[in-house]
Design a protein around this motif. Structure first.
Motif, PDB file in Angstrom:
ATOM      1  N   SER A  19      -7.605   3.102   7.178  1.00 42.03           N
ATOM      2  CA  SER A  19      -6.968   3.879   6.129  1.00 42.03           C
ATOM      3  C   SER A  19      -6.852   3.068   4.849  1.00 42.03           C
ATOM      4  N   TRP A  20      -6.441   3.745   3.774  1.00 39.61           N
ATOM      5  CA  TRP A  20      -6.238   3.073   2.484  1.00 39.61           C
ATOM      6  C   TRP A  20      -5.211   1.959   2.588  1.00 39.61           C
ATOM      7  N   PHE A  21      -4.201   2.162   3.430  1.00 40.24           N
ATOM      8  CA  PHE A  21      -3.080   1.218   3.484  1.00 40.24           C
ATOM      9  C   PHE A  21      -3.206   0.206   4.624  1.00 40.24           C
ATOM     10  N   ASP A  22      -4.386   0.125   5.218  1.00 41.63           N
ATOM     11  CA  ASP A  22      -4.637  -0.886   6.246  1.00 41.63           C
ATOM     12  C   ASP A  22      -5.064  -2.179   5.547  1.00 41.63           C
ATOM     13  N   LEU A  23      -4.100  -2.928   5.030  1.00 47.14           N
ATOM     14  CA  LEU A  23      -4.389  -4.060   4.146  1.00 47.14           C
ATOM     15  C   LEU A  23      -4.534  -5.382   4.894  1.00 47.14           C
ATOM     16  N   ARG A  24      -4.000  -5.502   6.095  1.00 43.24           N
ATOM     17  CA  ARG A  24      -4.167  -6.682   6.950  1.00 43.24           C
ATOM     18  C   ARG A  24      -3.788  -7.979   6.231  1.00 43.24           C
ATOM     19  N   PHE A  25      -2.581  -8.015   5.684  1.00 45.10           N
ATOM     20  CA  PHE A  25      -2.119  -9.221   4.999  1.00 45.10           C
ATOM     21  C   PHE A  25      -1.972 -10.399   5.966  1.00 45.10           C
ATOM     22  N   SER A 265       7.772  -5.496 -17.661  1.00 44.22           N
ATOM     23  CA  SER A 265       6.560  -6.266 -17.339  1.00 44.22           C
ATOM     24  C   SER A 265       6.429  -6.482 -15.837  1.00 44.22           C
ATOM     25  N   THR A 266       7.563  -6.703 -15.163  1.00 43.53           N
ATOM     26  CA  THR A 266       7.529  -6.922 -13.714  1.00 43.53           C
ATOM     27  C   THR A 266       7.082  -5.672 -12.969  1.00 43.53           C
ATOM     28  N   ILE A 267       7.657  -4.535 -13.313  1.00 42.54           N
ATOM     29  CA  ILE A 267       7.295  -3.272 -12.645  1.00 42.54           C
ATOM     30  C   ILE A 267       5.835  -2.924 -12.916  1.00 42.54           C
ATOM     31  N   THR A 268       5.414  -3.074 -14.177  1.00 46.10           N
ATOM     32  CA  THR A 268       4.020  -2.784 -14.534  1.00 46.10           C
ATOM     33  C   THR A 268       3.061  -3.684 -13.767  1.00 46.10           C
ATOM     34  N   THR A 269       3.400  -4.962 -13.666  1.00 46.83           N
ATOM     35  CA  THR A 269       2.554  -5.912 -12.941  1.00 46.83           C
ATOM     36  C   THR A 269       2.442  -5.549 -11.471  1.00 46.83           C
ATOM     37  N   LEU A 270       3.559  -5.214 -10.843  1.00 42.73           N
ATOM     38  CA  LEU A 270       3.548  -4.868  -9.420  1.00 42.73           C
ATOM     39  C   LEU A 270       2.756  -3.592  -9.152  1.00 42.73           C
ATOM     40  N   VAL A 271       2.871  -2.611 -10.051  1.00 35.98           N
ATOM     41  CA  VAL A 271       2.116  -1.366  -9.895  1.00 35.98           C
ATOM     42  C   VAL A 271       0.611  -1.649 -10.004  1.00 35.98           C
ATOM     43  N   ILE A 272       0.220  -2.421 -11.028  1.00 40.60           N
ATOM     44  CA  ILE A 272      -1.195  -2.754 -11.222  1.00 40.60           C
ATOM     45  C   ILE A 272      -1.724  -3.557 -10.034  1.00 40.60           C
ATOM     46  N   LEU A 273      -0.925  -4.511  -9.542  1.00 45.44           N
ATOM     47  CA  LEU A 273      -1.344  -5.326  -8.402  1.00 45.44           C
ATOM     48  C   LEU A 273      -1.528  -4.461  -7.155  1.00 45.44           C
ATOM     49  N   PHE A 274      -0.587  -3.564  -6.905  1.00 47.57           N
ATOM     50  CA  PHE A 274      -0.670  -2.697  -5.728  1.00 47.57           C
ATOM     51  C   PHE A 274      -1.914  -1.811  -5.788  1.00 47.57           C
ATOM     52  N   LEU A 275      -2.153  -1.202  -6.950  1.00 49.76           N
ATOM     53  CA  LEU A 275      -3.346  -0.378  -7.114  1.00 49.76           C
ATOM     54  C   LEU A 275      -4.613  -1.217  -6.966  1.00 49.76           C
ATOM     55  N   GLY A 276      -4.595  -2.422  -7.528  1.00 48.69           N
ATOM     56  CA  GLY A 276      -5.761  -3.296  -7.441  1.00 48.69           C
ATOM     57  C   GLY A 276      -6.099  -3.653  -6.003  1.00 48.69           C
ATOM     58  N   ILE A 277      -5.070  -3.984  -5.206  1.00 54.01           N
ATOM     59  CA  ILE A 277      -5.307  -4.336  -3.803  1.00 54.01           C
ATOM     60  C   ILE A 277      -5.827  -3.135  -3.027  1.00 54.01           C
ATOM     61  N   LEU A 278      -5.259  -1.956  -3.272  1.00 52.75           N
ATOM     62  CA  LEU A 278      -5.720  -0.749  -2.584  1.00 52.75           C
ATOM     63  C   LEU A 278      -7.186  -0.458  -2.897  1.00 52.75           C
TER      64      LEU A 278
END
Length: 291
Positions: A19-25, A265-278
């Motif tokens: 799935s999209w959220f199977d990120l395996r950190f 800046s923190t919220i924007t960064t986290l949103v961009i990072l999450f989308l980028g990883i997905l």
């Protein structure tokens, strides 16, 4: 036979669909030795065949500071909020270079490592993470240069200019983390898109240079609010603007710093990072067929 299969434990399970959220950190921690190996490789290979080697860490920001001081400080006459001009520009360049390096080098991960990705399995996110970590070495050297220039101006003050280190210096590690994650997130999105749209690879370097002028690297935010009133909202929407302003406020005592701006800046960064990883995680499953 059935009992034997039930008692077996496997290090790696290969599944047909995820799935999209199977990120395996968890895999990132298991391959941490590989991360260290890639960091060493990036650092050694980049300067192995250069005459000056790591001295380029110093040369690039010094020459850029000289150019910015002459063009923006002297010719354009942009203010620096009472901070010595070379110190003002060097502080912005130091912060911006780390973010820009993380973004530009991460944005070509799939293209640069297609041969490796197609031969052996490892968590693909290890590669962009190694770029972010290895760039910390360059950032550390350039930050040391900034501290040396601060010491120089402390003992040789310029008339009409001053600076001071504030208590906001304690948020410095958090600012570095934000720069790293923002560059990583944007780079992951771009590298995923370049697997289908290769033209983006040619636009990244040019686009990053343009983006710098929409950030307060060459002028303070207070100056932008006076001279660029029609465009200042675009500058304030740029998450790197608040990070650089906070960086200057921490070490030089001048800059627009507030918890609301840092929260944005923190919220924007986290949103961009999450989308980028997905997007990166989704693209890595079939990028070999399109790269």
């Amino acid at each position: 036979m059935k009992d034997l299969q039930e008692n077996q434990s496997w290090d790696l399970l290969i599944k047909a669909q995820t799935s999209w959220f199977d990120l395996r950190f968890k895999d990132l921690w298991q391959y941490r030795d590989l991360l260290v190996l890639f960091v060493k490789r990036d650092f050694v290979s980049f300067y192995k065949q250069t005459l000056l080697g790591p001295l380029w860490f110093f040369i690039q920001p010094i020459f850029t500071t000289i150019v910015f001081t002459f063009i923006f400080g002297n010719l354009a006459g942009l203010g620096t909020n009472g901070i010595p001009k070379p110190l003002f520009y060097l502080s912005g360049i130091t912060a911006w270079n780390y973010f820009a390096d993380c973004l530009t080098k991460t944005s070509t991960v799939f293209k640069d490592n297609a041969s490796i990705f197609g031969k052996v399995y490892f968590p693909r996110l290890i590669m962009p993470l190694s770029i972010v970590v290895s760039n910390l070495v360059r950032f550390g050297v350039q930050f040391l240069l900034l501290l040396l220039v601060m010491v120089y101006y402390y003992f040789n003050p310029v008339e009409g200019s001053s600076f001071e280190v504030t208590s906001a210096v304690f948020v410095f590690p958090f600012l570095v983390l934000l720069m790293a994650l923002l560059g990583l997130g944007l780079g992951l999105i771009i590298t995923a898109m370049t697997t289908k749209y290769r033209d983006l690879a040619f636009l990244v370097t040019f686009g990053v240079q343009l983006l710098m002028y929409a950030t307060t690297v060459t002028y303070p935010l207070s100056e932008a609010r006076l001279k660029f009133q029609s465009m200042v909202y675009l500058i304030e929407l740029n998450p790197m603007t608040n990070i650089i302003e906070a960086f200057r406020f921490a070490f030089l005592g001048q800059g627009v710093f507030s918890f609301s701006s840092m929260a944005y800046s923190t919220i924007t960064t986290l949103v961009i990072l999450f989308l980028g990883i997905l997007i990166f995680n989704r693209t890595e499953k079939n990028f070999v067929d399109t790269i």
